[in-house]
Design an enzyme around this catalytic site. Structure first.
Site, PDB file in Angstrom:
ATOM      1  N   HIS A 129       0.842  -1.204   0.000  1.00 42.41           N
ATOM      2  CA  HIS A 129       0.000   0.000   0.000  1.00 42.41           C
ATOM      3  C   HIS A 129       0.879   1.257   0.000  1.00 42.41           C
ATOM      4  O   HIS A 129       0.661   2.175  -0.784  1.00 42.41           O
ATOM      5  CB  HIS A 129      -0.926  -0.033   1.227  1.00 42.41           C
ATOM      6  CG  HIS A 129      -1.685   1.236   1.459  1.00 42.41           C
ATOM      7  ND1 HIS A 129      -3.005   1.395   1.089  1.00 42.41           N
ATOM      8  CD2 HIS A 129      -1.309   2.419   2.017  1.00 42.41           C
ATOM      9  CE1 HIS A 129      -3.399   2.620   1.416  1.00 42.41           C
ATOM     10  NE2 HIS A 129      -2.389   3.257   1.978  1.00 42.41           N
ATOM     11  N   GLU A 130       1.890   1.267   0.871  1.00 43.11           N
ATOM     12  CA  GLU A 130       2.771   2.443   0.949  1.00 43.11           C
ATOM     13  C   GLU A 130       3.561   2.634  -0.341  1.00 43.11           C
ATOM     14  O   GLU A 130       3.743   3.758  -0.809  1.00 43.11           O
ATOM     15  CB  GLU A 130       3.720   2.341   2.151  1.00 43.11           C
ATOM     16  CG  GLU A 130       3.031   2.344   3.521  1.00 43.11           C
ATOM     17  CD  GLU A 130       2.143   3.557   3.755  1.00 43.11           C
ATOM     18  OE1 GLU A 130       2.451   4.646   3.240  1.00 43.11           O
ATOM     19  OE2 GLU A 130       1.114   3.411   4.452  1.00 43.11           O
ATOM     20  N   HIS A 172       1.521   4.410  -2.884  1.00 43.40           N
ATOM     21  CA  HIS A 172       1.509   5.877  -2.818  1.00 43.40           C
ATOM     22  C   HIS A 172       2.662   6.453  -3.634  1.00 43.40           C
ATOM     23  O   HIS A 172       2.516   7.477  -4.301  1.00 43.40           O
ATOM     24  CB  HIS A 172       1.645   6.351  -1.364  1.00 43.40           C
ATOM     25  CG  HIS A 172       0.357   6.269  -0.590  1.00 43.40           C
ATOM     26  ND1 HIS A 172      -0.813   6.812  -1.032  1.00 43.40           N
ATOM     27  CD2 HIS A 172       0.074   5.713   0.617  1.00 43.40           C
ATOM     28  CE1 HIS A 172      -1.779   6.592  -0.136  1.00 43.40           C
ATOM     29  NE2 HIS A 172      -1.262   5.916   0.870  1.00 43.40           N
ATOM     30  N   GLU A 177      -5.956   6.884  -1.269  1.00 47.91           N
ATOM     31  CA  GLU A 177      -5.955   5.687  -0.421  1.00 47.91           C
ATOM     32  C   GLU A 177      -6.567   4.491  -1.152  1.00 47.91           C
ATOM     33  O   GLU A 177      -6.043   3.385  -1.090  1.00 47.91           O
ATOM     34  CB  GLU A 177      -6.704   5.943   0.895  1.00 47.91           C
ATOM     35  CG  GLU A 177      -6.021   6.946   1.819  1.00 47.91           C
ATOM     36  CD  GLU A 177      -4.577   6.581   2.135  1.00 47.91           C
ATOM     37  OE1 GLU A 177      -4.279   5.379   2.293  1.00 47.91           O
ATOM     38  OE2 GLU A 177      -3.743   7.504   2.192  1.00 47.91           O
ATOM     39  N   ASP A 223      -4.639   1.043  -2.018  1.00 49.40           N
ATOM     40  CA  ASP A 223      -5.195  -0.267  -1.653  1.00 49.40           C
ATOM     41  C   ASP A 223      -5.278  -1.164  -2.891  1.00 49.40           C
ATOM     42  O   ASP A 223      -4.920  -2.348  -2.837  1.00 49.40           O
ATOM     43  CB  ASP A 223      -6.616  -0.120  -1.060  1.00 49.40           C
ATOM     44  CG  ASP A 223      -6.602   0.350   0.394  1.00 49.40           C
ATOM     45  OD1 ASP A 223      -5.514   0.336   1.007  1.00 49.40           O
ATOM     46  OD2 ASP A 223      -7.667   0.720   0.907  1.00 49.40           O
TER      47      ASP A 223
HETATM   48 ZN    ZN Z   1      -2.230   5.243   2.592  1.00 49.54          ZN
END
Ligand code: ZN
Length: 417
Positions: A279-280, A283, A357, A361
């Protein structure tokens, strides 16, 4: 516009801002109470009635604290604006023989210290009473005091040069100073993106590379798959201050890092941590940081442009009882009064952040090739942090930078991988 009209406009927007946020808080509490008897269906098997009850109590306690701190902030802002403190302090420093840039910078630094000192009682109450009551607080009085000392140290070594630079650009670069000042602020932000992970964050926490073992090899395997340099993954002793768990992405270029809290590593299984890491990295891959920086640069240039007009506009000063305008006074006044004019930007930025977000995901599910770990990881995060499972939709769309747990789970389950 006369100074009277400007004052009326400011006070109306100030009241509007306060009313909107308080009504949202009431709606939120009502919604939480309306659902207090049953755990939401979608998480029924994972969240115990006991944890659910605790999360409701935590939400309600925070809502009450929100009322206190919001009313305090209103009173403090009005007192600072209407007590004549700002021009008096400025005059006092000038009488002491300060002038030019030195006068402006001392004025800024003193105000920074005064405003954070005023916030101190609320911060102490939140940390040592609310957070402690729910078992989150780990901050000792010593750590708390040391943090404040380090904050003053940073104000001196980074804040003061920044103020000097900014004021120099405002005062010395002519009519188009707002363009130069924007360039300066953006340059400073980029510098911070390098300095923060390497020099600033380590003043407050210990960062350690991953230890050899299953966790490290699993995370490295995922990082490889995503073409992300695994040397940028660090563990942080978040438990030094709180048992709240988290992970974040920071920095740019060679200074970029993904930070996992030790509390998170303790709570989650390896596949869940792999999903969090993915997930990170999402980003980073989806360029969310660059996008947010671009938008904040647009706000900066717009803010400075408006300031460049207002700073020479007599009625702004008169509205707040300032007889002799001065550039540092104008800048501070602008900072204090801009909130009611710009608060609507924050829900817009939150909506964008929530979009990011969802994207991160989706990236995590795509790269890990499954959606079970991301979902169970988020569930744990929500459970351990006692997140509100029933925020009012208007409240969460206004305040939340992340979608709610239920929204994220629904989105994750709908993904094809
Ligand atoms: Zn996040």
């Amino acid at each position: 516009m006369t100074s009277q009209q400007f004052l009326a406009l400011f006070l109306s927007l100030f009241a509007l801002h306060f009313i909107i946020e308080r009504v949202l808080s009431l709606l939120n509490v009502k919604n939480v109470l309306a659902h207090r008897h049953s755990v939401p269906e979608i998480v029924k098997n994972e969240i115990t009635p006991e944890t659910y009850r605790k999360s409701i109590e935590y939400t309600l306690t925070n809502a009450r604290f929100g009322w206190v701190s919001s009313i305090c902030n209103v009173l403090i802002t009005l007192a600072l604006l209407f007590s004549g403190l700002l021009p008096k302090l400025f005059q006092f420093l000038s009488d002491k023989g300060l002038h030019g840039l030195h006068l402006g910078v001392t004025f800024f630094a003193l105000l920074a210290i005064i405003t954070s000192a005023i916030q101190l009682p609320l911060e102490i109450y939140e940390t040592f009473f609310i957070e402690a009551k729910f078992g989150f607080n780990q901050t000792t009085a010593k750590t708390f005091i040391m943090d404040k000392i380090k904050g003053i140290f940073l104000l001196v070594i980074l804040g003061v040069p920044f103020f000097y630079g900014l004021l120099w650009f405002v005062e010395k670069t002519g009519n188009f100073w707002w363009i130069w000042a924007t360039a300066f602020v953006i340059g400073f932000q980029f510098l911070m993106m390098f300095l923060f992970p390497i020099f600033i964050a380590p003043l407050f926490n210990k960062f350690t590379p991953l230890e050899e073992g299953d966790l490290k090899s699993s995370l490295e395997k995922l990082a490889d798959k995503c073409h992300f340099a695994a040397r940028g993954i660090f563990l942080m002793d978040g438990s030094k201050r709180s048992t709240h768990s988290n992970a974040y992405f920071t920095g740019i270029g060679k200074a970029r890092r993904i930070v996992l809290y030790d509390t998170l590593v303790k709570q989650m299984t390896i596949p869940e941590l792999v999903a969090v890491l993915a997930h990170e990295i999402g980003h980073y891959k989806k360029k969310h940081i660059v996008k947010m920086l671009t938008i904040s640069s647009i706000f900066t240039v717009a803010g400075f442009f408006i300031l460049s007009i207002l700073i020479n506009w007599q009625p702004m000063y008169e509205a707040f009882g300032i007889q002799t305008p001065a550039i540092p006074l104008g800048i501070v006044l602008f900072m204090f009064i801009s909130g009611p004019f710009t608060f609507w930007l924050s829900p817009i930025m939150n909506a964008l952040s929530r979009k990011h977000e969802y994207e991160a995901d989706a990236y995590a599910v795509e790269m890990t090739g499954e959606n079970v770990s991301m979902e169970s990881g988020l569930l744990k995060l929500s459970e351990k942090n006692l997140s509100n499972l029933n925020p009012h939709p208007l409240y969460s769309s206004y305040h939340y930078s992340h979608p709610t747990l239920l929204e994220r789970i629904r989105a994750i389950r709908s993904l094809v991988y």
